[in-house]
Every structure is written in C-alpha cells, then in structure tokens.
Write a protein that holds these residues in place. Structure first.
Motif, PDB file in Angstrom:
ATOM      1  N   LYS A  33      32.912  58.547  66.110  1.00 46.00           N
ATOM      2  CA  LYS A  33      33.191  57.177  66.587  1.00 46.00           C
ATOM      3  C   LYS A  33      34.207  56.449  65.707  1.00 46.00           C
ATOM      4  O   LYS A  33      35.179  55.885  66.195  1.00 46.00           O
ATOM      5  N   THR A  34      33.962  56.512  64.387  1.00 39.31           N
ATOM      6  CA  THR A  34      34.858  55.781  63.480  1.00 39.31           C
ATOM      7  C   THR A  34      36.229  56.435  63.447  1.00 39.31           C
ATOM      8  O   THR A  34      37.257  55.754  63.401  1.00 39.31           O
ATOM      9  N   THR A  35      36.244  57.750  63.503  1.00 41.82           N
ATOM     10  CA  THR A  35      37.527  58.464  63.526  1.00 41.82           C
ATOM     11  C   THR A  35      38.335  58.022  64.751  1.00 41.82           C
ATOM     12  O   THR A  35      39.531  57.750  64.662  1.00 41.82           O
ATOM     13  N   HIS A  48      36.010  59.315  57.026  1.00 41.40           N
ATOM     14  CA  HIS A  48      35.183  58.130  56.794  1.00 41.40           C
ATOM     15  C   HIS A  48      33.797  58.503  56.300  1.00 41.40           C
ATOM     16  O   HIS A  48      33.274  59.555  56.639  1.00 41.40           O
ATOM     17  N   GLN A  49      33.252  57.581  55.552  1.00 43.48           N
ATOM     18  CA  GLN A  49      31.826  57.697  55.208  1.00 43.48           C
ATOM     19  C   GLN A  49      31.025  57.376  56.466  1.00 43.48           C
ATOM     20  O   GLN A  49      31.518  56.642  57.324  1.00 43.48           O
ATOM     21  N   PRO A  50      29.792  57.903  56.580  1.00 46.62           N
ATOM     22  CA  PRO A  50      28.964  57.486  57.719  1.00 46.62           C
ATOM     23  C   PRO A  50      28.874  55.957  57.783  1.00 46.62           C
ATOM     24  O   PRO A  50      28.745  55.297  56.752  1.00 46.62           O
ATOM     25  N   THR A  51      28.978  55.419  58.990  1.00 47.08           N
ATOM     26  CA  THR A  51      29.008  53.966  59.146  1.00 47.08           C
ATOM     27  C   THR A  51      27.632  53.362  58.860  1.00 47.08           C
ATOM     28  O   THR A  51      26.643  53.741  59.484  1.00 47.08           O
ATOM     29  N   GLN A  52      27.606  52.440  57.911  1.00 45.21           N
ATOM     30  CA  GLN A  52      26.331  51.809  57.549  1.00 45.21           C
ATOM     31  C   GLN A  52      26.105  50.516  58.319  1.00 45.21           C
ATOM     32  O   GLN A  52      25.003  50.193  58.696  1.00 45.21           O
ATOM     33  N   PHE A  69      33.505  47.820  69.151  1.00 46.78           N
ATOM     34  CA  PHE A  69      32.438  47.770  68.148  1.00 46.78           C
ATOM     35  C   PHE A  69      31.960  49.172  67.829  1.00 46.78           C
ATOM     36  O   PHE A  69      31.515  49.890  68.724  1.00 46.78           O
ATOM     37  N   ASP A  70      32.066  49.549  66.570  1.00 53.37           N
ATOM     38  CA  ASP A  70      31.551  50.845  66.109  1.00 53.37           C
ATOM     39  C   ASP A  70      30.227  50.557  65.410  1.00 53.37           C
ATOM     40  O   ASP A  70      30.202  49.951  64.338  1.00 53.37           O
ATOM     41  N   LEU A  71      29.150  50.980  66.026  1.00 52.50           N
ATOM     42  CA  LEU A  71      27.838  50.532  65.535  1.00 52.50           C
ATOM     43  C   LEU A  71      27.136  51.534  64.626  1.00 52.50           C
ATOM     44  O   LEU A  71      26.047  51.269  64.160  1.00 52.50           O
TER      45      LEU A  71
HETATM   46 MG   LIG Z   1      31.070  55.989  61.738  1.00 52.00          MG
END
Ligand SMILES: [Mg+2]
Ligand SMILES: Nc1nc2c(ncn2[C@@H]2O[C@H](COP(=O)(O)OP(=O)(O)OP(=O)(O)O)[C@@H](O)[C@H]2O)c(=O)[nH]1
Length: 304
Positions: A33-35, A48-52, A69-71
């Motif tokens: 997702k973040t990528t 990226h680090q896992p999204t916190q 929104f990346d949740l």
């Molecule tokens: Mg993420």
C-alpha cells in the motif's frame, strides 16, 4: 438507517455537507500500500517501514484529485479502518468533576473500556492527531464554545468502534443511554454527532505471491464488502507483486478471494442505474510500474 438519512438530508439542505474525494488504501500488511501511494505521488520506489499510523496524501489521477489514505495493514492498524469509512461519529465531550469519588472514576474507566476509543486530555496537540478523522475545524469551534479547556481534562469518546455492526439507529440509542450514564459524573457534557467522510473508492491490495495469506485477505475483504457504510463504493482489487515468479494468476486470485462471480467487468461498463457495486481485479507490479494504471483508469470512471 432512517436517522442517518434524515441527518444527511438536513446537512445537505443547509449546504453544510461538503464532499471530499477520498480513496482508502486497504489490505493486509506487506501488500504494498505505502509503496503504491509513494509511487503514485512522486513515481519513486522507496523501501518503507510497516505503516504504524494512518497517513494521507493528495494525489491526482487523470482529472480527479483525491486524498488517499494509507491506513496500515497489521492487526492493530486494521481496527481503525472503520473510523475512516464511518458514516457518522457520535462523540461525547465532557469534563470530569474536579472531585470524582473513587467509585465514579471506576465507572468512567469502565465506560471508556466499553467505548474502546478513549482519548484523555484531548486538548493536547498530540491527541488532536489521533482524532484527525474528525474535522479539526469542528473540534476547534467546539472548544471555542466551551473555552474553559486550559488545564482541565476533557474526555473524548468516539462511539463508533464499540459496535461490531453498523446499525446507526442503534448507535444513537446507545448514545442516549451513555449520555445518561455519564451525566452524573461530569460537570458538563456535550454530545456531538459528526458526519464521517464519504469514501469514494477503496483500493484493496493483495500480495499475489503470498498465497498462504489469501484466506486472511479474503476475510478482511469480505468484512469490508459486507459493511453497510461501504455499500455501492467501488472496489479496485490489486493483485500485487506479479514480478515475482510463481505469484498467483488473476484467475487464481479471483478464486481464492471468492470473487469469480462478483466482478463487474473491465473497460467501460455503465453501472449507474443497476445498483451494482463496481468491483474488479487487476494484477500489477508496483516495482515494475505496471498494471495498477489500468486499475485506476477503470476506477476513475465510477468516481463523480
Ligand atoms: Mg505501509
Ligand atoms: N517484488 C515486489 N515487491 C513489492 C512490490 N510492491 C511492494 N513490494 C514490497 O513489499 C514490501 C511491503 O511494502 P509496503 O508498501 O511497505 O506494504 P504495506 O502494504 O504498506 O504494509 P503495511 O504498512 O505493513 O500495511 C516492501 O518490501 C516492498 O518493497 C512489487 O510490486 N513487487
């Protein structure tokens, strides 16, 4: 849903309901997702680090401007997904009595446990972040109405997550009950109902290589698809990481996600009068910059 529809009707007739195009990027952790978000934003591939914590970015795809929104997808992060597509928030703001008896303090704590999402002393800047899904202007204007916030403890309650189902008429009844329950413990109390944001589309990412997690991914997807708040919201399912050998094929992914008979067709398919939710699977590789563009093109035809 009568009360909710009525509530929206009133807001719309007053011209207070402003629509902000919003896309949710959902899916299990490690799906990409973040990528994807950063690839869409500045075409850069970043590790990226896992999204916190939930993050959002302004994006434009074609002619449409979105807030994406990346949740985050790990277990704990999944608990906040619902906050981002809730139709309404019911919020209590109240100030605890200066001298709370031990009994009433315990009762307050119990209330907070019930309500799950409990923010104490929300006048602090840090806590304001955790309620970003509620319009900050509204919160500020509320504070102006009740200016005596310096040095006191405000208690903020968000009702929505306590309920495993989304029947908002019931939420309102529970809200009335809670209003009564905390009345005796507070100096003053405000019950506010905020409109949630309208979600325009959901992009659901699946790691097509991680076949062992298809069942888990299906479970989360099913929960989203059956949620009343997301009824009729277009779903773009992206089967990511097809650059890795032995990643699942599109048919395989459809089968494992139980979507074989539910997708609505690629290309231009007019669903306006059919009351059918647009839903389609596209395979992609974000690192190779392929596949997701077609998915977004498909999705944008269903966003007004
Ligand atoms: Mg993420
Ligand atoms: N091979 C391959 N790896 C990818 C692709 N897209 C993302 N990844 C990798 O997958 C891993 C997870 O990506 P993220 O974007 O952090 O995943 P996420 O969905 O945001 O995960 P959470 O933040 O934990 O919810 C990273 O190591 C990425 O480099 C792709 O298209 N192909």
């Amino acid at each position: 849903m009568f009360l909710v529809d009525w509530f929206y009707g009133i807001l719309a007739s007053l011209g207070l309901w402003q629509k902000e195009a919003k896309i949710l990027f959902l899916g299990l952790d490690n799906a990409g997702k973040t990528t994807l978000l950063h690839m869409l934003k500045d075409e850069r591939l970043v590790q990226h680090q896992p999204t916190q914590y939930p993050t959002s970015e302004e994006l434009s795809i074609g002619k449409i401007k979105f807030k994406a929104f990346d949740l985050g997808g790990h277990q704990i992060a999944r608990r906040v997904w619902k906050d981002y597509y809730a139709k309404i928030f019911i919020v209590f703001l109240f100030r605890k009595m200066a001298k709370c008896s031990p009994c009433s303090c315990i009762a307050l704590r119990l209330c907070s446990l019930l309500l799950i999402d409990f923010h104490e002393d929300f006048s602090k800047a840090d806590n304001a972040k955790s309620i970003e899904m509620i319009d900050p202007h509204m919160i500020n204007s509320l504070k102006q109405h009740f200016p005596d916030t310096t040095g006191c403890t405000w208690h903020f309650y968000c009702m929505l997550r306590m309920l495993p189902f989304s029947h908002f008429d019931f939420v309102i009844i529970v809200a009335c009950y809670m209003l009564w329950a905390v009345w005796s413990l507070s100096e003053y109390l405000v019950l506010c109902v905020f409109p949630g944001f309208q979600v325009d589309a959901v992009v659901y990412l699946v790691d097509a290589y991680d076949k062992e997690r298809f069942a888990e991914s299906k479970k989360e997807l099913d929960a989203l698809l059956s949620d009343e708040s997301l009824a009729n919201v277009p779903f773009l399912i992206l089967g990511n990481k097809i650059d890795i050998p032995y990643a699942a094929s599109e048919d395989e992914l459809r089968y494992h996600l139980g979507l074989s008979n539910f997708t609505t067709g690629k290309g231009k398919v007019n669903l306006a009068d059919s009351n059918v939710r647009p839903l389609e699977v596209f395979m992609c590789s974000i690192v190779r910059k392929m596949g997701y563009g077609d998915g977004f093109k498909w999705m944008s035809q269903y966003i007004n």
